[in-house]
Design a protein around this motif. Sequence first.
Motif, PDB file in Angstrom:
ATOM      1  N   ARG A  84      -1.299   6.565  -3.776  1.00  0.00           N
ATOM      2  CA  ARG A  84      -2.712   6.162  -3.701  1.00  0.00           C
ATOM      3  C   ARG A  84      -2.948   4.860  -4.479  1.00  0.00           C
ATOM      4  O   ARG A  84      -3.847   4.740  -5.290  1.00  0.00           O
TER       5      ARG A  84
ATOM      6  N   TYR B  30     -15.864   1.384  -2.478  1.00  0.00           N
ATOM      7  CA  TYR B  30     -14.911   0.452  -1.885  1.00  0.00           C
ATOM      8  C   TYR B  30     -14.690  -0.728  -2.813  1.00  0.00           C
ATOM      9  O   TYR B  30     -15.644  -1.325  -3.295  1.00  0.00           O
TER      10      TYR B  30
ATOM     11  N   VAL C 164      -7.102   1.935   3.372  1.00  0.00           N
ATOM     12  CA  VAL C 164      -7.177   0.470   3.302  1.00  0.00           C
ATOM     13  C   VAL C 164      -7.493  -0.077   4.690  1.00  0.00           C
ATOM     14  O   VAL C 164      -6.931   0.390   5.686  1.00  0.00           O
TER      15      VAL C 164
ATOM     16  N   SER D  71      -8.535  -4.037   6.736  1.00  0.00           N
ATOM     17  CA  SER D  71      -8.632  -5.487   6.561  1.00  0.00           C
ATOM     18  C   SER D  71      -9.363  -6.097   7.741  1.00  0.00           C
ATOM     19  O   SER D  71      -9.446  -5.499   8.818  1.00  0.00           O
TER      20      SER D  71
ATOM     21  N   LEU E 231      -2.770   0.405  -4.179  1.00  0.00           N
ATOM     22  CA  LEU E 231      -2.673  -0.833  -3.422  1.00  0.00           C
ATOM     23  C   LEU E 231      -2.395  -1.945  -4.431  1.00  0.00           C
ATOM     24  O   LEU E 231      -3.151  -2.125  -5.383  1.00  0.00           O
TER      25      LEU E 231
ATOM     26  N   ARG F   5     -10.341  -4.206   2.198  1.00  0.00           N
ATOM     27  CA  ARG F   5     -11.255  -3.216   1.625  1.00  0.00           C
ATOM     28  C   ARG F   5     -10.499  -1.923   1.381  1.00  0.00           C
ATOM     29  O   ARG F   5      -9.917  -1.353   2.302  1.00  0.00           O
ATOM     30  N   ALA F   6     -10.499  -1.489   0.113  1.00  0.00           N
ATOM     31  CA  ALA F   6      -9.821  -0.252  -0.267  1.00  0.00           C
ATOM     32  C   ALA F   6     -10.868   0.806  -0.595  1.00  0.00           C
ATOM     33  O   ALA F   6     -11.705   0.593  -1.485  1.00  0.00           O
ATOM     34  N   GLN F   7     -10.819   1.919   0.122  1.00  0.00           N
ATOM     35  CA  GLN F   7     -11.695   3.040  -0.203  1.00  0.00           C
ATOM     36  C   GLN F   7     -11.074   3.752  -1.396  1.00  0.00           C
ATOM     37  O   GLN F   7      -9.894   4.101  -1.372  1.00  0.00           O
ATOM     38  N   VAL F   8     -11.861   3.930  -2.466  1.00  0.00           N
ATOM     39  CA  VAL F   8     -11.330   4.536  -3.684  1.00  0.00           C
ATOM     40  C   VAL F   8     -12.109   5.792  -4.068  1.00  0.00           C
ATOM     41  O   VAL F   8     -13.309   5.886  -3.820  1.00  0.00           O
TER      42      VAL F   8
ATOM     43  N   TRP G 232       0.860  -1.182   0.000  1.00  0.00           N
ATOM     44  CA  TRP G 232       0.000   0.000   0.000  1.00  0.00           C
ATOM     45  C   TRP G 232       0.894   1.229   0.000  1.00  0.00           C
ATOM     46  O   TRP G 232       1.749   1.389   0.870  1.00  0.00           O
TER      47      TRP G 232
ATOM     48  N   VAL H  41      -6.629   5.005  -4.353  1.00  0.00           N
ATOM     49  CA  VAL H  41      -6.956   4.506  -3.018  1.00  0.00           C
ATOM     50  C   VAL H  41      -6.776   5.598  -1.968  1.00  0.00           C
ATOM     51  O   VAL H  41      -5.713   6.214  -1.872  1.00  0.00           O
TER      52      VAL H  41
END
Length: 159
Positions: free
Chosen positions: A49, A118, A88, A90, A51, A130-133, A44, A85
């Motif tokens: 930005r 996400y 992040v 998990s 992952l 889970r990646a917030q985009v 990451w 991203v």
Amino acid sequence: MTQDARFEDGAERPLQLVAMDPDDLSVLSALVQDAVFPITEMTWSARKRRLGFLVNRMRWEDAPNAEARGRRPERVQSLLVIENVLGVASQGVDRSDKDTILSVLSLTFEPGEDAEGYVVLTLAGDGAIRAQVEALEVALRDVTRPYAAVSGKAPRHPD
């Protein structure tokens, strides 16, 4: 006149695909199903930005051909990269255990406001990343030659 690509068109060439919407992402999800990767091959970069994962994916696009020709199914190392991203998280993943091998079940998008949302990588054993985009952009690119699957067979899933 243009013609849509067929699934078989990728059988003998390295894949290089980009998903920009949920329908595209479902294609990448099918291709990375049952991919495995050591937890150490997940990176990451907050500054970029991005992952990224170096995964060993099944060559599902070649599996029917392999079985028909009496060959063992193949895997190939691929880069799975999520762009834009913002953060992040998990669940069920012990990042301190450097010997952990993770197995991908699916790749999905949970939409949010505007283009945000996400990207969720669901893992075997009840784990998830889970990646917030800011916007959906996920790339999959094969980076090695295919090799025979060590198990000698493709994973099977009950219907």
